[in-house]
Design a protein around this motif. Structure first.
Motif, PDB file in Angstrom:
ATOM      1  N   LEU B  31      66.237 -10.708  -5.228  1.00 57.04           N
ATOM      2  CA  LEU B  31      65.392 -11.843  -4.838  1.00 57.04           C
ATOM      3  C   LEU B  31      63.973 -11.700  -5.383  1.00 57.04           C
ATOM      4  O   LEU B  31      63.289 -12.701  -5.622  1.00 57.04           O
ATOM      5  N   MET B  32      63.551 -10.454  -5.584  1.00 52.13           N
ATOM      6  CA  MET B  32      62.204 -10.265  -6.104  1.00 52.13           C
ATOM      7  C   MET B  32      62.035 -10.889  -7.482  1.00 52.13           C
ATOM      8  O   MET B  32      60.948 -11.301  -7.861  1.00 52.13           O
ATOM      9  N   MET B  33      63.136 -10.954  -8.218  1.00 49.56           N
ATOM     10  CA  MET B  33      62.985 -11.491  -9.575  1.00 49.56           C
ATOM     11  C   MET B  33      63.770 -12.769  -9.828  1.00 49.56           C
ATOM     12  O   MET B  33      63.802 -13.265 -10.941  1.00 49.56           O
ATOM     13  N   CYS B  34      64.384 -13.315  -8.811  1.00 53.28           N
ATOM     14  CA  CYS B  34      65.201 -14.507  -9.056  1.00 53.28           C
ATOM     15  C   CYS B  34      64.810 -15.643  -8.110  1.00 53.28           C
ATOM     16  O   CYS B  34      65.090 -15.604  -6.915  1.00 53.28           O
ATOM     17  N   THR B  35      64.154 -16.640  -8.668  1.00 54.15           N
ATOM     18  CA  THR B  35      63.675 -17.762  -7.860  1.00 54.15           C
ATOM     19  C   THR B  35      64.818 -18.564  -7.252  1.00 54.15           C
ATOM     20  O   THR B  35      64.744 -19.000  -6.109  1.00 54.15           O
ATOM     21  N   ARG B  36      65.872 -18.772  -8.038  1.00 50.24           N
ATOM     22  CA  ARG B  36      66.947 -19.627  -7.546  1.00 50.24           C
ATOM     23  C   ARG B  36      67.638 -19.014  -6.346  1.00 50.24           C
ATOM     24  O   ARG B  36      67.937 -19.698  -5.362  1.00 50.24           O
ATOM     25  N   CYS B  37      67.907 -17.735  -6.419  1.00 47.02           N
ATOM     26  CA  CYS B  37      68.544 -17.088  -5.263  1.00 47.02           C
ATOM     27  C   CYS B  37      67.590 -17.063  -4.071  1.00 47.02           C
ATOM     28  O   CYS B  37      68.019 -17.167  -2.922  1.00 47.02           O
ATOM     29  N   ARG B  38      66.310 -16.931  -4.362  1.00 42.71           N
ATOM     30  CA  ARG B  38      65.328 -16.986  -3.284  1.00 42.71           C
ATOM     31  C   ARG B  38      65.363 -18.373  -2.637  1.00 42.71           C
ATOM     32  O   ARG B  38      65.350 -18.506  -1.413  1.00 42.71           O
ATOM     33  N   ASN B  39      65.425 -19.398  -3.464  1.00 46.16           N
ATOM     34  CA  ASN B  39      65.556 -20.752  -2.918  1.00 46.16           C
ATOM     35  C   ASN B  39      66.836 -20.888  -2.098  1.00 46.16           C
ATOM     36  O   ASN B  39      66.839 -21.494  -1.033  1.00 46.16           O
ATOM     37  N   PHE B  40      67.913 -20.311  -2.639  1.00 42.45           N
ATOM     38  CA  PHE B  40      69.186 -20.405  -1.923  1.00 42.45           C
ATOM     39  C   PHE B  40      69.061 -19.801  -0.522  1.00 42.45           C
ATOM     40  O   PHE B  40      69.523 -20.371   0.464  1.00 42.45           O
ATOM     41  N   GLN B  41      68.431 -18.652  -0.446  1.00 39.48           N
ATOM     42  CA  GLN B  41      68.279 -18.013   0.855  1.00 39.48           C
ATOM     43  C   GLN B  41      67.472 -18.882   1.830  1.00 39.48           C
ATOM     44  O   GLN B  41      67.877 -19.121   2.959  1.00 39.48           O
ATOM     45  N   LYS B  42      66.338 -19.367   1.336  1.00 42.64           N
ATOM     46  CA  LYS B  42      65.507 -20.217   2.195  1.00 42.64           C
ATOM     47  C   LYS B  42      66.273 -21.458   2.644  1.00 42.64           C
ATOM     48  O   LYS B  42      66.190 -21.887   3.797  1.00 42.64           O
ATOM     49  N   GLN B  43      67.016 -22.030   1.704  1.00 42.32           N
ATOM     50  CA  GLN B  43      67.692 -23.291   2.001  1.00 42.32           C
ATOM     51  C   GLN B  43      68.870 -23.105   2.952  1.00 42.32           C
ATOM     52  O   GLN B  43      69.126 -23.961   3.797  1.00 42.32           O
ATOM     53  N   THR B  44      69.569 -21.990   2.829  1.00 36.23           N
ATOM     54  CA  THR B  44      70.672 -21.776   3.776  1.00 36.23           C
ATOM     55  C   THR B  44      70.123 -21.507   5.179  1.00 36.23           C
ATOM     56  O   THR B  44      70.724 -21.907   6.172  1.00 36.23           O
ATOM     57  N   GLN B  45      68.968 -20.859   5.247  1.00 39.37           N
ATOM     58  CA  GLN B  45      68.348 -20.674   6.562  1.00 39.37           C
ATOM     59  C   GLN B  45      67.925 -22.026   7.136  1.00 39.37           C
ATOM     60  O   GLN B  45      68.096 -22.303   8.325  1.00 39.37           O
ATOM     61  N   PHE B  46      67.396 -22.854   6.243  1.00 33.31           N
ATOM     62  CA  PHE B  46      67.002 -24.197   6.673  1.00 33.31           C
ATOM     63  C   PHE B  46      68.221 -24.992   7.159  1.00 33.31           C
ATOM     64  O   PHE B  46      68.166 -25.690   8.170  1.00 33.31           O
ATOM     65  N   ILE B  47      69.325 -24.873   6.437  1.00 35.68           N
ATOM     66  CA  ILE B  47      70.535 -25.608   6.811  1.00 35.68           C
ATOM     67  C   ILE B  47      71.023 -25.178   8.193  1.00 35.68           C
ATOM     68  O   ILE B  47      71.445 -25.999   9.010  1.00 35.68           O
ATOM     69  N   ARG B  48      70.915 -23.883   8.459  1.00 33.40           N
ATOM     70  CA  ARG B  48      71.292 -23.416   9.794  1.00 33.40           C
ATOM     71  C   ARG B  48      70.424 -24.088  10.864  1.00 33.40           C
ATOM     72  O   ARG B  48      70.907 -24.566  11.884  1.00 33.40           O
ATOM     73  N   LYS B  49      69.140 -24.119  10.599  1.00 29.64           N
ATOM     74  CA  LYS B  49      68.211 -24.738  11.538  1.00 29.64           C
ATOM     75  C   LYS B  49      68.532 -26.222  11.704  1.00 29.64           C
ATOM     76  O   LYS B  49      68.568 -26.747  12.817  1.00 29.64           O
ATOM     77  N   ALA B  50      68.785 -26.871  10.567  1.00 24.19           N
ATOM     78  CA  ALA B  50      69.103 -28.298  10.601  1.00 24.19           C
ATOM     79  C   ALA B  50      70.377 -28.542  11.417  1.00 24.19           C
ATOM     80  O   ALA B  50      70.443 -29.493  12.201  1.00 24.19           O
ATOM     81  N   ALA B  51      71.365 -27.675  11.250  1.00 26.22           N
ATOM     82  CA  ALA B  51      72.625 -27.843  11.984  1.00 26.22           C
ATOM     83  C   ALA B  51      72.384 -27.792  13.497  1.00 26.22           C
ATOM     84  O   ALA B  51      72.982 -28.547  14.255  1.00 26.22           O
ATOM     85  N   ARG B  52      71.494 -26.900  13.919  1.00 25.30           N
ATOM     86  CA  ARG B  52      71.198 -26.810  15.363  1.00 25.30           C
ATOM     87  C   ARG B  52      70.480 -28.069  15.845  1.00 25.30           C
ATOM     88  O   ARG B  52      70.812 -28.625  16.890  1.00 25.30           O
ATOM     89  N   HIS B  53      69.486 -28.506  15.044  1.00 26.58           N
ATOM     90  CA  HIS B  53      68.796 -29.752  15.392  1.00 26.58           C
ATOM     91  C   HIS B  53      69.784 -30.913  15.467  1.00 26.58           C
ATOM     92  O   HIS B  53      69.688 -31.766  16.326  1.00 26.58           O
ATOM     93  N   TYR B  54      70.696 -30.905  14.521  1.00 30.60           N
ATOM     94  CA  TYR B  54      71.676 -31.995  14.462  1.00 30.60           C
ATOM     95  C   TYR B  54      72.495 -32.043  15.754  1.00 30.60           C
ATOM     96  O   TYR B  54      72.722 -33.105  16.315  1.00 30.60           O
TER      97      TYR B  54
END
Ligand SMILES: [Zn+2]
Lengths: 198, 66
Positions: B31-54
């Motif tokens: 993750l230190m050198m890969c932006t896309r995987c870093r985005n993936f991590q952030k976004q999957t965490q966001f999706i989890r949060k969104a699922a709970r809100h949903y």
């Protein structure tokens, strides 16, 4: 480990998960409440059937499913038996992979999302979120919902759906990839969003 | 070397179980050198949060309907 597990306190600790499970199937809050109540009562009455083996929550969900099925049988709404119980065909387990190239690098792949937190407060976002969630192949959607909406643990989802652990990892990975891509295309990379920000 | 596919699998698994020390180290280095995987991590965490809100939102939408 039997006996001690079946106190009223332990049972009601499972109430929120059971309730979310019921709610997603019944789409009616009061009904969901009733069915969960019936389930917990039935559990107390048949405490001696509980073998501890399956895990308390798995056992309770088994009872809950019967109660929900009873409900559908009693009501005239048979036709609308929801998503959840009726899917058994395989999907999402194809080897072919549109998300990655053959060397394992992203094919396209995650772009930065501006201000995702803001989206949570926008009604339009939820319509898209729901559409994206429903767009997942049925079995994948079920696994995703049991994990993220109902809140079951991974091994409980496996029991519930009849999945091997390896299958579970594949399906959840693809569900997240799919949902992510859908949200990116339909919301975060969509210029419509600018309007809402302004 | 681990590919982005491998890393994204671990990132996804990390949401459902505790990764081993070695796996976490592997992910962190990538993750230190890969932006896309870093985005993936952030976004999957966001999706989890969104699922709970949903799920919460579903409850209140149903309340309003009835
Ligand atoms: Zn990467």
């Amino acid at each position: 480990m039997t006996g001690t597990l079946l106190t009223e306190k332990n049972l009601s600790a499972q109430r929120p998960v059971l309730f979310r499970y019921a709610l997603l199937q019944l789409h009616d809050r009061e009904l969901a409440d009733d069915v969960v109540q019936e389930t917990l009562l039935a559990a107390l009455q048949s405490a001696s059937d509980f073998e501890g083996r399956a895990g308390l929550r798995t056992w309770l969900i088994g009872i809950l499913k019967h109660k929900i099925a009873d409900h559908w049988r009693r009501s005239a709404r048979e036709a609308s038996v929801p998503e959840f119980n009726q899917i058994d065909e395989d999907d999402g387990e194809t080897e072919q992979d549109e998300f990655f190239m053959s060397n394992g690098q992203w094919n396209g792949g995650p772009k930065a999302w501006a201000d995702p937190e803001v989206a949570l407060k926008q009604q339009e976002f939820w319509a898209i979120y729901e559409a994206c969630q429903n767009n997942l192949p049925p079995k994948m959607a079920k696994v995703f919902m049991l994990r993220e909406l109902v809140g079951l643990e991974a091994d409980e989802v496996c029991q519930e759906v009849g999945l091997s652990e390896a299958n579970y990892w594949v399906i959840m990975h693809r569900a997240r990839l799919g949902l992510r891509e859908c949200l990116e295309i339909r919301w975060f990379n969509n210029t419509k969003q600018e309007k809402h920000h302004a | 070397m681990h590919s982005c596919r491998d890393i994204s699998i671990l990132v996804s698994q990390g949401l459902d179980k505790k990764l081993s020390w070695r796996e976490r180290f592997t992910v962190r280095m990538h993750l230190m050198m890969c932006t896309r995987c870093r985005n993936f991590q952030k976004q999957t965490q966001f999706i989890r949060k969104a699922a709970r809100h949903y799920t919460d939102g579903l409850q209140s939408r149903l309340d309003k309907k009835s």
